[in-house]
Design a protein around this motif. Structure first.
Motif, PDB file in Angstrom:
ATOM      1  N   LEU A   1     121.989   7.148  66.036  1.00  0.00           N
ATOM      2  CA  LEU A   1     121.938   5.848  65.381  1.00  0.00           C
ATOM      3  C   LEU A   1     122.301   4.741  66.357  1.00  0.00           C
ATOM      4  CD1 LEU A   1     125.178   5.711  65.256  1.00  0.00           C
ATOM      5  CD2 LEU A   1     124.945   6.663  62.972  1.00  0.00           C
TER       6      LEU A   1
ATOM      7  N   ASP B   1     119.890   4.700  60.841  1.00  0.00           N
ATOM      8  CA  ASP B   1     121.331   4.655  60.567  1.00  0.00           C
ATOM      9  C   ASP B   1     122.071   3.798  61.590  1.00  0.00           C
ATOM     10  OD1 ASP B   1     121.192   6.238  58.288  1.00  0.00           O
ATOM     11  OD2 ASP B   1     121.456   8.104  59.402  1.00  0.00           O
TER      12      ASP B   1
ATOM     13  N   ALA C   1     125.390   6.556  57.614  1.00  0.00           N
ATOM     14  CA  ALA C   1     124.486   7.660  57.961  1.00  0.00           C
ATOM     15  C   ALA C   1     123.765   8.169  56.721  1.00  0.00           C
ATOM     16  CB  ALA C   1     125.264   8.787  58.626  1.00  0.00           C
TER      17      ALA C   1
ATOM     18  N   GLY D   1     126.131   7.786  67.721  1.00  0.00           N
ATOM     19  CA  GLY D   1     126.151   8.919  66.815  1.00  0.00           C
ATOM     20  C   GLY D   1     126.637  10.138  67.575  1.00  0.00           C
TER      21      GLY D   1
ATOM     22  N   SER E   1     123.906  13.033  63.833  1.00  0.00           N
ATOM     23  CA  SER E   1     123.629  11.599  63.800  1.00  0.00           C
ATOM     24  C   SER E   1     123.154  11.050  65.144  1.00  0.00           C
ATOM     25  CB  SER E   1     124.865  10.831  63.339  1.00  0.00           C
ATOM     26  OG  SER E   1     125.949  11.061  64.208  1.00  0.00           O
TER      27      SER E   1
ATOM     28  N   THR F   1     117.478  15.236  64.037  1.00  0.00           N
ATOM     29  CA  THR F   1     118.088  14.164  63.265  1.00  0.00           C
ATOM     30  C   THR F   1     117.002  13.469  62.469  1.00  0.00           C
ATOM     31  OG1 THR F   1     119.557  12.233  63.465  1.00  0.00           O
ATOM     32  CG2 THR F   1     117.789  12.433  65.105  1.00  0.00           C
TER      33      THR F   1
ATOM     34  N   ASN G   1     128.451  14.797  60.379  1.00  0.00           N
ATOM     35  CA  ASN G   1     127.812  13.735  59.620  1.00  0.00           C
ATOM     36  C   ASN G   1     126.784  14.281  58.637  1.00  0.00           C
ATOM     37  OD1 ASN G   1     128.869  11.103  60.486  1.00  0.00           O
ATOM     38  ND2 ASN G   1     128.158  11.734  62.505  1.00  0.00           N
TER      39      ASN G   1
END
Length: 297
Positions: A15, A96, A114, A42, A13, A62, A149
């Motif tokens: 974000l 996200d 996510a 993240g 992740s 990602t 995640n």
């Protein structure tokens, strides 16, 4: 293939973190004054930016949207020295987000959105298969950070993927709620797990009183290497060649979100520099304590 130009892929992740902090103890339902900050976050991003601070070269694998928030996030990551050139960009998925509330007594509540990362699935791993980082004939063989995640289906795929079979996998659940997703990876010979005591208990199906007990138990159950932290209590690093422990420095906590990721990144960086297991554990505990004690400026 040796890892290209020393790059460390951080898979997971990346974000926007929206963090609300109140300087005193909070309870459920409290409405208190404080600060609200937005910053790149993240698990994969938190680990990556700490690796940068320790002189390493991370690149994030990602999914980031092409929406305005995604463009801002790419710019912010670049400003922090984190490479995003291999990240998947999707115009049909939003960037996200993660939202958390913290008080002096720690994390009160958090929600991680996510969905885009999960929906992107295996597409984020393309650089490991198409020659940019590795391929079938020369799989990537350096350190790889992997966070929980990712979807359960993708984590199962990674557990049997020949493209990561030669890598030094460094795995973190992302949160206790996602710890059980890591079950397919628990017994990989090339995996090092970074867990807190709650996550270790969930994966083991057993309650533990201390981190050393948890780490030792998971090794006995077939894990190759496990590091377990327990806040201000002793942390442990267990492997087939023995168990070591370390005591975190005493600090006044001012922030919580990202502390475990800082621990992990500092540990990876110390070992990448050739330091011993005891030294790497102490360095990671010191880095995490410094992070927790730091202000938000």
């Amino acid at each position: 293939m040796s890892h290209p130009e020393g790059l460390i892929p951080c898979i997971g992740s990346v974000l926007w973190d929206l963090i609300g902090r109140h300087p005193h103890t909070m309870r459920r339902g409290d409405d208190r004054p404080g600060t609200v900050t937005r910053l790149p976050g993240g698990v994969a991003m938190n680990v990556a930016q700490t690796l940068v601070r320790f002189g390493r070269r991370p690149t994030v694998l990602t999914c980031i949207g092409t929406d305005p928030e995604g463009e801002e996030l790419i710019a912010a990551c670049t400003g922090l020295g984190v490479d995003t050139s291999l990240a998947l960009r999707r115009g049909d998925l939003p960037t996200d987000r993660y939202m958390a509330i913290e008080g002096a007594n720690g994390l009160i509540a958090a929600i991680a959105d996510a969905r885009s990362l999960e929906e992107a699935g295996a597409d984020i791993l393309a650089p490991l298969t198409d020659g940019r980082l590795g391929d079938a004939d020369a799989p990537f063989d350096g350190p790889v950070v992997l966070d929980g995640n990712l979807s359960e289906a993708l984590l199962k795929e990674i557990a049997t993927s020949p493209f990561l079979a030669a890598a030094d996998l460094r795995i973190v659940p992302a949160s206790p709620g996602k710890a059980l997703r890591l079950e397919p990876l628990l017994r990989l010979a090339n995996a090092t797990l970074y867990l807190n005591l709650e996550e270790a208990a969930l994966l083991a199906g057993v309650e533990f009183l201390a981190a050393p007990d948890a780490a030792r138990f998971l090794i006995e159950r077939g894990s190759a290497r496990v590091l377990v932290t327990d806040g201000a209590q002793p942390a442990a690093d267990a492997a087939a060649d023995g168990l070591i422990t370390g005591q975190p420095p005493m600090v006044e906590p001012r922030r919580i979100t990202g502390a475990g990721d800082t621990f992990m990144a500092a540990h990876i960086a110390a070992e990448a520099q050739g330091h011993s297991r005891p030294f790497a554990l102490e360095a990671a505990l010191q880095a995490a304590a410094t992070y927790v004690a730091g202000d938000d400026t």
